[in-house]
Scaffold this motif. Structure first.
Motif, short mmCIF file in Angstrom:
data_model
loop_
_atom_site.label_atom_id
_atom_site.label_comp_id
_atom_site.label_asym_id
_atom_site.label_seq_id
_atom_site.Cartn_x
_atom_site.Cartn_y
_atom_site.Cartn_z
N LEU A 1 0.81 -1.21 0.00
CA LEU A 1 0.00 0.00 0.00
C LEU A 1 0.85 1.27 0.00
O LEU A 1 0.39 2.33 -0.41
N THR A 2 2.10 1.13 0.45
CA THR A 2 2.95 2.30 0.65
C THR A 2 3.85 2.60 -0.53
O THR A 2 4.01 3.76 -0.93
N VAL A 3 4.47 1.57 -1.12
CA VAL A 3 5.51 1.80 -2.12
C VAL A 3 4.92 1.88 -3.53
O VAL A 3 3.76 1.54 -3.76
N ASP A 4 5.75 2.31 -4.47
CA ASP A 4 5.34 2.35 -5.87
C ASP A 4 5.08 0.93 -6.38
O ASP A 4 5.79 -0.01 -5.97
N PRO A 5 4.12 0.75 -7.28
CA PRO A 5 3.79 -0.59 -7.78
C PRO A 5 5.00 -1.28 -8.41
O PRO A 5 5.80 -0.66 -9.12
N ASP A 6 5.12 -2.57 -8.10
CA ASP A 6 6.14 -3.44 -8.72
C ASP A 6 7.57 -3.01 -8.41
O ASP A 6 8.49 -3.33 -9.18
N THR A 7 7.79 -2.31 -7.30
CA THR A 7 9.16 -1.91 -6.96
C THR A 7 9.70 -2.63 -5.73
O THR A 7 10.90 -2.51 -5.45
N PHE A 8 8.85 -3.35 -5.01
CA PHE A 8 9.32 -3.98 -3.78
C PHE A 8 10.11 -5.24 -4.07
O PHE A 8 9.65 -6.13 -4.78
N LEU B 1 9.00 -8.00 7.73
CA LEU B 1 9.28 -8.15 6.31
C LEU B 1 10.10 -6.94 5.89
O LEU B 1 9.72 -5.79 6.17
N THR B 2 11.23 -7.16 5.23
CA THR B 2 12.11 -6.06 4.82
C THR B 2 12.41 -6.16 3.34
O THR B 2 12.30 -7.22 2.74
N GLY B 3 12.83 -5.02 2.77
CA GLY B 3 13.17 -5.05 1.37
C GLY B 3 13.57 -3.68 0.84
O GLY B 3 13.63 -2.69 1.58
N LEU B 4 13.82 -3.65 -0.46
CA LEU B 4 14.11 -2.42 -1.18
C LEU B 4 12.89 -2.03 -2.00
O LEU B 4 12.16 -2.91 -2.48
N ALA B 5 12.68 -0.73 -2.17
CA ALA B 5 11.52 -0.28 -2.93
C ALA B 5 11.73 1.17 -3.33
O ALA B 5 12.77 1.78 -3.05
N GLN B 6 10.71 1.71 -4.00
CA GLN B 6 10.68 3.13 -4.30
C GLN B 6 9.36 3.70 -3.80
O GLN B 6 8.33 3.03 -3.86
N LEU C 1 3.96 13.31 14.69
CA LEU C 1 2.73 13.56 13.95
C LEU C 1 1.88 12.31 13.92
O LEU C 1 2.39 11.19 13.77
N ILE C 2 0.57 12.49 14.06
CA ILE C 2 -0.39 11.40 13.89
C ILE C 2 -0.97 11.51 12.48
O ILE C 2 -1.49 12.57 12.11
N VAL C 3 -0.85 10.43 11.72
CA VAL C 3 -1.21 10.47 10.31
C VAL C 3 -2.24 9.38 10.01
O VAL C 3 -1.95 8.19 10.17
N PRO C 4 -3.43 9.74 9.56
CA PRO C 4 -4.40 8.73 9.13
C PRO C 4 -3.82 7.88 7.99
O PRO C 4 -3.00 8.35 7.20
N ARG C 5 -4.26 6.66 7.92
CA ARG C 5 -3.69 5.71 6.96
C ARG C 5 -3.79 6.22 5.52
O ARG C 5 -2.87 6.03 4.72
N ARG C 6 -4.89 6.87 5.17
CA ARG C 6 -5.05 7.33 3.79
C ARG C 6 -4.03 8.43 3.44
O ARG C 6 -3.77 8.69 2.26
N ASN C 7 -3.47 9.07 4.45
CA ASN C 7 -2.50 10.14 4.22
C ASN C 7 -1.06 9.69 4.43
O ASN C 7 -0.14 10.51 4.29
N MET C 8 -0.84 8.42 4.78
CA MET C 8 0.50 7.98 5.14
C MET C 8 1.47 8.04 3.96
O MET C 8 2.59 8.54 4.08
N ARG C 9 1.05 7.52 2.83
CA ARG C 9 1.96 7.51 1.67
C ARG C 9 2.37 8.93 1.25
O ARG C 9 3.57 9.20 1.09
N PRO C 10 1.42 9.87 1.05
CA PRO C 10 1.87 11.22 0.69
C PRO C 10 2.70 11.90 1.77
O PRO C 10 3.60 12.68 1.45
N THR C 11 2.43 11.61 3.04
CA THR C 11 3.23 12.20 4.12
C THR C 11 4.66 11.68 4.07
O THR C 11 5.62 12.46 4.20
N LEU C 12 4.82 10.39 3.89
CA LEU C 12 6.16 9.81 3.77
C LEU C 12 6.89 10.37 2.55
O LEU C 12 8.09 10.67 2.61
N SER C 13 6.17 10.50 1.45
CA SER C 13 6.77 11.05 0.24
C SER C 13 7.27 12.47 0.47
O SER C 13 8.37 12.85 0.05
#
Length: 282
Positions: free
Chosen positions: A61-68, A104-109, A254-266
């Protein structure tokens, strides 16, 4: 008689299929339509409760598609102390989480930015930290230094894994040292506290991030609420050991709702980029 039996089985199958289309919120007990619930990232539309996610679900849900790209997938826990029923608990944990360990760990974008990412899974023995979890966390930070990538970790854990005794407790020191080396390399580390983030994980690598985020309502603390209440001289407040309480008292940023987590991390990765972008390995 056979036809009646087949009809009954078909009816039961239809009833079961219909029942699987609904889910009850763990907090407000409202009945939710499962497809809508999944589209809402498993957040209740009535009370806002953030239900737990599997580690792989959270990463995808967090990383770019097909990059993990998963790393250290071959690492599996052993039973160094011959602890009673530990091997059986490991098998059940793997079946419940769908993973070999509680992280679970890995590389991604993430929005094009190369990162090292990890997500813990409470379904695997309560996200407890044993030797393999500690090793995978340490390797994630070592890989971050090697590749000059930021590290993003989603934390959820009940604490150290008692079945591994002092070996488990030593992972607190090992992961803390790994974060220290990572910080000396001048690289950013972002931690996300999800429900629950407790005990040895909170008291080691989870709390050492440059930026600490949390999902709403996540349980965050060292000892469990009952233990803390027994040890306390005064009565703890009603929201004690919640993400909101910790945010009010400066424990997290900061408390971040799940729907805002990806843009906040970005946004955070973009903000940090100037400090390490000169030598990123794609």
């Amino acid at each position: 008689m056979l036809a009646y039996g087949e009809g009954g089985m078909q009816k039961r199958a239809i009833v079961q299929a219909n029942a699987e289309q609904w889910v009850q919120c763990a907090r407000c007990k409202k009945i939710l339509f499962r497809p809508d619930f999944e589209r809402a990232l498993r957040v209740c539309p009535h009370c806002g409760h953030h239900h737990r996610l599997r580690a792989r679900e959270r990463i995808l849900l967090t990383v770019d598609p097909d990059t993990f790209e998963e790393t250290d997938a071959d690492l599996r826990p052993t039973d160094p102390l011959g602890f009673p029923e530990y091997a059986d608990k490991l098998r059940k944990g793997a079946a419940a989480a769908g993973e070999n360990e509680a992280i679970l760990t890995g590389l991604a974008q993430l929005n094009g930015a190369p990162i090292v990412i990890g997500a813990m899974d409470f379904g695997f023995m309560g996200g407890s930290m044993g030797s393999v979890v500690g090793e995978k966390v340490a390797r994630a930070f070592e890989r971050g230094v090697e590749l000059r990538r930021p590290v993003v970790l989603f934390c959820t854990s009940g604490g150290a894994r008692m079945q591994e005794g002092l070996i488990s407790l030593m992972q607190m020191a090992k992961t803390t040292a790994a974060v220290g080396r990572f910080h000396r390399a001048g690289l950013p580390y972002i931690a996300v506290f999800t429900d629950p983030t407790m005990a040895g994980v909170l008291a080691s690598f989870a709390s050492l991030a440059d930026v600490i985020l949390a999902e709403p309502g996540a349980l965050v603390g060292f000892a469990g609420q009952r233990v803390a209440a027994q040890a306390s001289v005064g009565k703890p407040p009603a929201n004690f050991q919640t993400a909101e309480f910790q945010h009010e008292h400066g424990m997290l940023d900061l408390i971040v709702p799940r729907r805002n987590m990806r843009p906040t991390l970005s946004y955070l990765l973009e903000m940090f980029q100037a400090s390490y972008a000169g030598s990123i390995t794609p």
